[in-house]
Design a protein around this motif. Structure first.
Motif, PDB file in Angstrom:
ATOM      1  N   ARG A 150      16.084 -15.903 -20.380  1.00 49.40           N
ATOM      2  CA  ARG A 150      16.062 -16.315 -18.972  1.00 49.40           C
ATOM      3  C   ARG A 150      15.133 -15.422 -18.157  1.00 49.40           C
ATOM      4  NH1 ARG A 150      17.292 -21.398 -18.967  1.00 49.40           N
ATOM      5  NH2 ARG A 150      16.521 -21.071 -21.096  1.00 49.40           N
ATOM      6  N   LEU A 153      11.669 -16.660 -18.670  1.00 44.45           N
ATOM      7  CA  LEU A 153      11.371 -17.854 -17.882  1.00 44.45           C
ATOM      8  C   LEU A 153      11.224 -17.520 -16.401  1.00 44.45           C
ATOM      9  CD1 LEU A 153      13.719 -20.576 -19.444  1.00 44.45           C
ATOM     10  CD2 LEU A 153      11.318 -20.115 -19.954  1.00 44.45           C
ATOM     11  N   LEU A 216      16.885 -22.360 -28.174  1.00 43.47           N
ATOM     12  CA  LEU A 216      16.306 -22.101 -26.850  1.00 43.47           C
ATOM     13  C   LEU A 216      15.167 -21.087 -26.951  1.00 43.47           C
ATOM     14  CD1 LEU A 216      19.492 -21.888 -24.563  1.00 43.47           C
ATOM     15  CD2 LEU A 216      18.035 -23.870 -25.003  1.00 43.47           C
ATOM     16  N   SER A 220      11.134 -21.856 -26.070  1.00 39.84           N
ATOM     17  CA  SER A 220      10.349 -21.058 -25.124  1.00 39.84           C
ATOM     18  C   SER A 220       9.088 -20.511 -25.774  1.00 39.84           C
ATOM     19  CB  SER A 220      11.203 -19.907 -24.574  1.00 39.84           C
ATOM     20  OG  SER A 220      12.250 -20.402 -23.761  1.00 39.84           O
ATOM     21  N   TRP A 268      24.061 -27.360 -23.092  1.00 46.23           N
ATOM     22  CA  TRP A 268      22.619 -27.393 -23.327  1.00 46.23           C
ATOM     23  C   TRP A 268      22.186 -28.647 -24.072  1.00 46.23           C
ATOM     24  CZ3 TRP A 268      19.592 -24.051 -20.856  1.00 46.23           C
ATOM     25  CH2 TRP A 268      20.216 -22.910 -20.315  1.00 46.23           C
ATOM     26  N   ALA A 382      21.560 -24.831 -17.439  1.00 41.04           N
ATOM     27  CA  ALA A 382      20.340 -25.490 -17.896  1.00 41.04           C
ATOM     28  C   ALA A 382      19.598 -26.105 -16.713  1.00 41.04           C
ATOM     29  CB  ALA A 382      20.680 -26.577 -18.919  1.00 41.04           C
ATOM     30  N   GLY A 383      18.297 -25.865 -16.642  1.00 40.63           N
ATOM     31  CA  GLY A 383      17.473 -26.440 -15.597  1.00 40.63           C
ATOM     32  C   GLY A 383      17.449 -25.678 -14.297  1.00 40.63           C
ATOM     33  N   GLU A 388      13.488 -27.230 -18.587  1.00 41.39           N
ATOM     34  CA  GLU A 388      13.667 -26.423 -19.786  1.00 41.39           C
ATOM     35  C   GLU A 388      12.581 -26.739 -20.818  1.00 41.39           C
ATOM     36  OE1 GLU A 388      15.843 -24.028 -20.474  1.00 41.39           O
ATOM     37  OE2 GLU A 388      16.827 -24.189 -18.515  1.00 41.39           O
ATOM     38  N   THR A 391      13.169 -28.545 -26.813  1.00 40.47           N
ATOM     39  CA  THR A 391      13.658 -28.063 -28.101  1.00 40.47           C
ATOM     40  C   THR A 391      13.294 -29.039 -29.209  1.00 40.47           C
ATOM     41  OG1 THR A 391      15.801 -29.115 -27.673  1.00 40.47           O
ATOM     42  CG2 THR A 391      15.600 -26.778 -27.132  1.00 40.47           C
TER      43      THR A 391
END
Length: 393
Positions: A150, A153, A216, A220, A268, A382-383, A388, A391
């Protein structure tokens, strides 16, 4: 944010209560004049002041504060940049303390200056040995990986996600037994150096946590153009999937924290993968029975643990935001609100320095960071930080 003990927490905004609870662990944010030089107070409830679960929530909550102030502020970024910097500083401090041996003289075996998380991260238990001694928990490590993801991000810096993947690669084989077989299993707790299984039984949520969090991290990395790094997790993800298949239908606990974290993990993928939607549905049924039939919230709080119920509220609130079933979403949100309402008077009093002893000292840090997360799940959801990364199915 003032930490004046005379403040009435019930009259504060939700964000104000969130921040006040965080300040009770990490100090007054208004007093931090140079965030780059901030040293997190040694108040997270663990060895040398650091406890991995608590500080993982701390990092995620700082990201939430950053985002909430960014959204609400019309005057610029003075506050928002501060909170991201505090998150970075907390990450560095945790890596420095829990990535080293208890005496602080050496990195954990397997770690190097180039790969500081190559030996995992200690839990931060106060006792070195014994039934509740220090070691490494898989579910603490995956929450820390999520916190790093996180932060990556939120800052746009892929280095934090790379750190999370390095940690994921380092600890994964140590928590598996018969990894190469068609029916591998996991262990719940490893020694500090990851050489011995201290609790050889399998954690209920560990394979699901790994399956979700590693995906996740992979997403990313791929979104950042780091294809080889992301695809390098294919084997680990497949391992978790085999454990899930071996276990079959996941056991749904009646424990409030387990229920909440299961809902958080499944949210998720519950909108697009059947295993997650089915598991979420069974969790919802268990929550309904707990609250409506067993009348759980009618029990005296003397016989309940606040942080475990804050975990329920966190998971319920995250899932309610994603549920395609609007009626269920309303019910879930009402349960999350009811949990908070039942604890608000207690938190109002216990956050005052004069009444801090109402919460046992060893439970204060975890209770307070999880109270903040229950108030505003924020970066747990999430979001929340934007679309996101996609995946791999």
């Amino acid at each position: 944010m003032s930490t004046n003990s005379g403040d009435d927490i019930l009259s504060m905004s939700r964000l104000g209560r969130f921040e006040r609870s965080m300040e009770s662990i990490y100090g007054s944010f208004a007093d931090i004049t140079d965030p780059e030089k901030w040293t997190p107070p040694a108040k997270s409830g663990g060895h040398r002041g650091r406890y991995l679960w608590t500080d993982a929530f701390g990092v995620i909550n700082f990201i939430t504060l950053h985002q909430e102030w960014t959204t609400s502020s019309a005057t610029g970024s003075s506050n928002t940049d501060k909170y991201i910097t505090l998150a970075r500083r907390l990450v560095d401090t945790v890596h420095d303390v829990l990535g080293h041996t208890r005496d602080g003289k050496a990195r954990l075996p397997g770690a190097t200056d180039e790969n500081p998380l190559g030996g995992g991260l200690r839990i931060g238990k106060l006792d070195e040995t014994g039934v509740d001694g220090d070691g490494q928990y898989h579910h603490y490590l995956t929450v820390w990986m999520f916190a790093l993801n996180r932060l990556s991000l939120a800052t746009g810096d892929p280095a934090y996600n790379r750190q999370a993947i390095a940690l994921a690669k380092a600890i994964h084989p140590r928590f598996f037994v018969n990894r190469e077989s068609t029916r591998p299993r996991m262990v719940w707790k490893m020694s500090m150096d990851l050489s011995i299984a201290l609790v050889p039984s399998e954690g209920n949520l560990d394979p699901i946590d790994g399956y979700v969090i590693y995906r996740l991290l992979q997403a990313s990395a791929l979104a950042a153009g780091e294809k080889s790094v992301g695809l390098g997790l294919d084997g680990e993800i497949a391992d978790y999937k085999r454990v899930m298949e071996r276990k079959g239908e996941h056991f749904v606990s009646t424990d409030p924290l387990d229920l909440g974290m299961t809902l958080w993990t499944t949210h998720w993928f519950s909108d697009r993968e059947s295993w997650a939607s089915k598991l979420a549905g069974r969790c919802f049924q268990q929550i309904y029975e707990l609250f409506e039939i067993d009348r759980y919230l009618s029990r005296n709080i003397k016989y309940r643990l606040a942080f475990r119920e804050f975990g329920t509220s966190l998971g319920v609130r995250c899932h309610s935001e994603r549920s395609p079933d609007k009626e269920r979403a309303v019910d879930l949100k009402s349960y999350a609100d009811a949990i908070l309402a039942s604890w608000e008077p207690y938190m109002e009093v216990s956050l005052s320095p004069e009444k801090a002893e109402l919460t046992p000292e060893d439970l204060r840090p975890i209770t307070r960071v999880m109270y903040s997360s229950a108030l505003i799940p924020g970066a747990f959801r999430a979001g929340y930080l934007g679309p996101e990364p996609k995946t791999i199915p």
